[in-house]
Each structure stands twice: as structure tokens, then as C-alpha cells.
Scaffold this active site. Structure first.
Site, PDB file in Angstrom:
ATOM      1  NE  ARG A 232      29.540  47.745  45.055  1.00 52.88           N
ATOM      2  CZ  ARG A 232      29.684  46.422  45.154  1.00 52.88           C
ATOM      3  NH1 ARG A 232      29.091  45.625  44.293  1.00 52.88           N
ATOM      4  NH2 ARG A 232      30.404  45.883  46.119  1.00 52.88           N
TER       5      ARG A 232
ATOM      6  CG  HIS B   6      35.815  46.327  47.220  1.00 53.87           C
ATOM      7  ND1 HIS B   6      34.884  46.976  48.016  1.00 53.87           N
ATOM      8  CD2 HIS B   6      35.256  45.124  46.886  1.00 53.87           C
ATOM      9  CE1 HIS B   6      33.827  46.185  48.164  1.00 53.87           C
ATOM     10  NE2 HIS B   6      34.022  45.071  47.490  1.00 53.87           N
TER      11      HIS B   6
ATOM     12  CG  ASP C  58      38.137  40.144  41.994  1.00 55.75           C
ATOM     13  OD1 ASP C  58      37.039  39.542  41.950  1.00 55.75           O
ATOM     14  OD2 ASP C  58      38.226  41.389  41.904  1.00 55.75           O
TER      15      ASP C  58
ATOM     16  CB  CYS D 209      36.484  39.798  46.875  1.00 53.21           C
ATOM     17  SG  CYS D 209      36.392  39.891  45.079  1.00 53.21           S
TER      18      CYS D 209
ATOM     19  NE  ARG E 277      33.042  43.549  52.384  1.00 55.08           N
ATOM     20  CZ  ARG E 277      32.489  43.821  51.204  1.00 55.08           C
ATOM     21  NH1 ARG E 277      32.507  42.926  50.239  1.00 55.08           N
ATOM     22  NH2 ARG E 277      31.941  45.005  50.952  1.00 55.08           N
TER      23      ARG E 277
HETATM   24  N1   CP Z   1      32.633  41.239  47.396  1.00 47.72           N
HETATM   25  C1   CP Z   1      31.667  42.115  47.125  1.00 47.72           C
HETATM   26  O1   CP Z   1      31.807  43.336  47.257  1.00 47.72           O
HETATM   27  O2   CP Z   1      30.493  41.539  46.734  1.00 47.72           O
HETATM   28  P1   CP Z   1      29.221  42.303  46.159  1.00 47.72           P
HETATM   29  O3   CP Z   1      29.607  42.861  44.811  1.00 47.72           O
HETATM   30  O4   CP Z   1      28.153  41.237  46.044  1.00 47.72           O
HETATM   31  O5   CP Z   1      28.835  43.396  47.103  1.00 47.72           O
HETATM   32  N1  NVA Z   2      36.675  43.289  40.881  1.00 46.23           N
HETATM   33  C1  NVA Z   2      35.282  42.985  41.070  1.00 46.23           C
HETATM   34  C2  NVA Z   2      34.966  42.920  42.528  1.00 46.23           C
HETATM   35  C3  NVA Z   2      33.529  42.626  42.849  1.00 46.23           C
HETATM   36  C4  NVA Z   2      33.270  42.594  44.329  1.00 46.23           C
HETATM   37  C5  NVA Z   2      34.439  44.025  40.357  1.00 46.23           C
HETATM   38  O1  NVA Z   2      34.767  45.221  40.460  1.00 46.23           O
HETATM   39  O2  NVA Z   2      33.466  43.654  39.701  1.00 46.23           O
END
Ligand code: CP
Ligand code: NVA
Length: 306
Positions: free
Chosen positions: A102, A129, A224, A264, A292
Site C-alpha cells: 500500500r 485499488h 467513496d 469501499c 474482501r
Molecule cells: N477499503 C479499504 O481498503 O479499507 P482500508 O483502508 O481500511 O484497508
Molecule cells: N479513496 C480512498 C480509499 C480508501 C480505502 C483512499 O485512497 O483513501
């Protein structure tokens, strides 16, 4: 098509996604069946940003498949400034069997994948993602029993989650209508790729500045956060720009009684979505979050099992 990494959904084709969905459905049914296909394997979770769902679902999923995982967080990674992604990928390839990364910059996941001897899975970057996109479309298929004829209205920011949804819908032939404010449209490169794929799959991918147009006839209304991780300094500007894009009961009513609500998560309640919608019967956000786990177990099996 069996990819080595999962950096974006462009790494997959329709057949590979449907195969993953079949495995997901089986794994979900078996739950914690005592088979240990990934015994002896270790997954590294390299997270520059916070996470609840991605981290916990990968750690739990890996455990359920008989493997182990270890977390390397923002303190060690220092936003990728401590060492070059390619050095990290080469070193970790000597210890681990797979990496979930990430990152802020998408190019860092790409670089790790390029230099890694082990599979690299994108656990969210600034522009993509893919694990989320797969879980989302699996959830729609599970709830509606089909993907063909489904219309998803994505209301909000043309961000990482939106990009993966665009790619997934384009590959699977799903109708997606993306409504964003001016200046917050999805990346034109991703849009071009999705439109090209859509020609082959029969998907309809549309872009509009009008949420009302998007939600008309929608099977699913998806949103989102307006301010993603790393954009906190733009929060006020974004709150102004996204006025009119909040998913509320009126918007859900315009979509129709049968429409489902997806997000999400994490949600900024009261901002991009009201409490009323989040807690309504139409909301399937917790089932979506659960999936997930099941989808990622299928991804782990497909990439890590020899
Ligand atoms: N939706 C998602 O990826 O959540 P987190 O940021 O908590 O992993
Ligand atoms: N768009 C959001 C998604 C989090 C799961 C972010 O990148 O923070």
C-alpha cells in the site's frame, strides 16, 4: 491468463476474473475448512498508509490458508523514502513468498513488481485499488445473481477506487456511469483503456458531471470519500467542489427502491454519504467489506500456490 502480480485490474482478463470469482464463492462456502494450501508461506504487508480492512483481511485470509503474514508499517517505510522500492523488492524476495503493498505513488508498486521475484499485490495506491474492485464486482454478482444488465452509478471522486471499478466493469461488460465534479474526473489514461476494453466486452462506461443522470435506473449506487489518504490538505476545497454529490435518501430514491448502496469504507459519514443511507436496508457495505477476505484468499491462492 495467469498473471504474476496484481498491480491493477489491467493485469487480468475476463476469464481470469470469473475464475477468481468461482474460487471466491467456493472459499466463502468452505469458510475455515482445515485445508492448508499455503502452509509454510509468508506474506509481507508493506503499508505506507493506514488500513483496517485490507490489512486484517489479508492477515486473517493468509492464516486461514495455512500461511503466516507480517506487517511492515509507515514507521519502517517512511513513505518510501528509506530505500528504493526496487531494493526492497529484491531483498524481500529472499525472505517472503508474496508482498501486499500500500503506497502513495502508484509507480512504487509498479517498481516493486518489476524487480520482485515473488508476487506483488497492490493493496491500494494513489491511483488503483484492484482488490477492492474485485470484491465490489463479486459482491454485485452475489447480490444480483448476474453482472450483465447491471448499472453501477459511481458518484464522487474519480480516484483509485473509481479507476479499479472502471477497469473491472470494462472487462466484465458492466454498465458504469461515473459522476464527478469538474476537475475531479478519473485519469484520462485509465478512462481510455476502459473505453477500449468496453468495446470488446460490451460494457457501457459513461462520464458525467450530473449525479442525477448517473443514478437514473441504477442497480447500485457507489460512493467513496471525497478526500483520500494523502489529500488531507485539500479537504476544504474538496468539500466545496463535491457539494451536490452526497449520497442521501433523495438520491437513493431517484435510483429506485431496488437499488443497492455500496462504499469501499472507511466512510466519512455526513460527508459523501448520510447516516440514513449507510444504515438503510439498501446498504450492503458490510457484506462488501466481508467479501474482501474471500476474494483476497482467491487472489492469494492464484498467485502464491505453486
Ligand atoms: N477499503 C479499504 O481498503 O479499507 P482500508 O483502508 O481500511 O484497508
Ligand atoms: N479513496 C480512498 C480509499 C480508501 C480505502 C483512499 O485512497 O483513501
Amino acid at each position: 491468463m495467469k498473471p504474476k502480480h496484481l498491480v491493477t485490474l489491467q493485469d487480468l482478463d475476463r476469464g481470469a476474473i470469473l475464475q477468481l470469482f468461482r474460487t471466491t464463492a467456493e472459499l466463502k462456502q468452505q469458510r475455515k475448512a482445515p485445508s492448508k494450501p499455503l502452509a509454510g508461506k509468508t506474506l509481507g504487508l508493506l503499508f505506507q498508509k493506514p488500513s483496517v480492512r485490507t490489512r486484517v483481511s489479508f492477515e486473517v485470509g493468509m492464516g486461514q490458508l495455512g500461511g503466516t503474514s507480517l506487517y511492515i508499517g509507515p514507521v519502517e517505510l517512511q513513505e518510501g523514502k528509506r530505500e528504493a522500492p526496487k531494493d526492497m523488492a529484491r531483498v524481500l524476495s529472499r525472505y517472503l513468498d508474496g508482498i501486499v503493498a500500500r503506497t502513495f505513488r502508484h509507480s512504487e508498486v509498479e517498481e516493486m513488481a518489476r524487480f520482485s521475484d515473488i508476487p506483488v499485490i497492490n493493496g491500494l495506491s494513489d491511483t488503483s485499488h484492484p482488490c477492492q474492485g474485485l470484491a465490489d464486482l463479486f459482491t454485485v454478482q452475489e447480490k444480483k445473481g448476474r453482472l450483465q444488465g447491471v448499472k453501477i452509478a459511481y458518484i464522487g471522486d474519480g480516484n483509485n477506487v473509481c479507476h479499479s471499478l472502471m477497469e473491472g466493469c470494462a472487462l466484465l461488460g458492466v454498465h458504469l456511469s461515473v459522476a464527478t465534479p469538474k476537475g475531479y474526473l478519473p485519469d484520462p489514461v485509465v478512462a481510455r483503456w476502459a473505453l477500449q476494453q468496453a468495446k470488446k466486452s460490451g460494457a457501457r462506461i459513461e462520464f458525467t458531471l450530473d449525479p442525477a443522470r448517473s443514478v437514473r435506473g441504477a442497480t447500485v449506487v457507489y460512493t467513496d470519500v471525497w478526500t483520500s489518504m494523502g489529500q488531507e490538505q485539500e479537504k476544504l476545497r474538496r468539500q466545496k467542489a463535491f457539494k451536490g454529490f452526497r449520497v442521501d435518501s433523495a438520491m437513493m430514491k431517484a435510483a429506485g427502491r431496488e437499488a443497492l448502496f455500496m462504499h469501499c469504507l472507511p466512510a466519512h459519514r455526513g460527508e459523501e454519504v448520510t447516516d440514513e443511507v449507510m444504515d438503510s436496508k439498501q446498504s450492503i457495505v458490510y457484506d462488501q467489506a466481508e467479501n474482501r477476505l474471500h476474494v483476497q484468499k482467491a487472489i492469494l491462492l492464484s498467485l502464491l500456490k505453486k
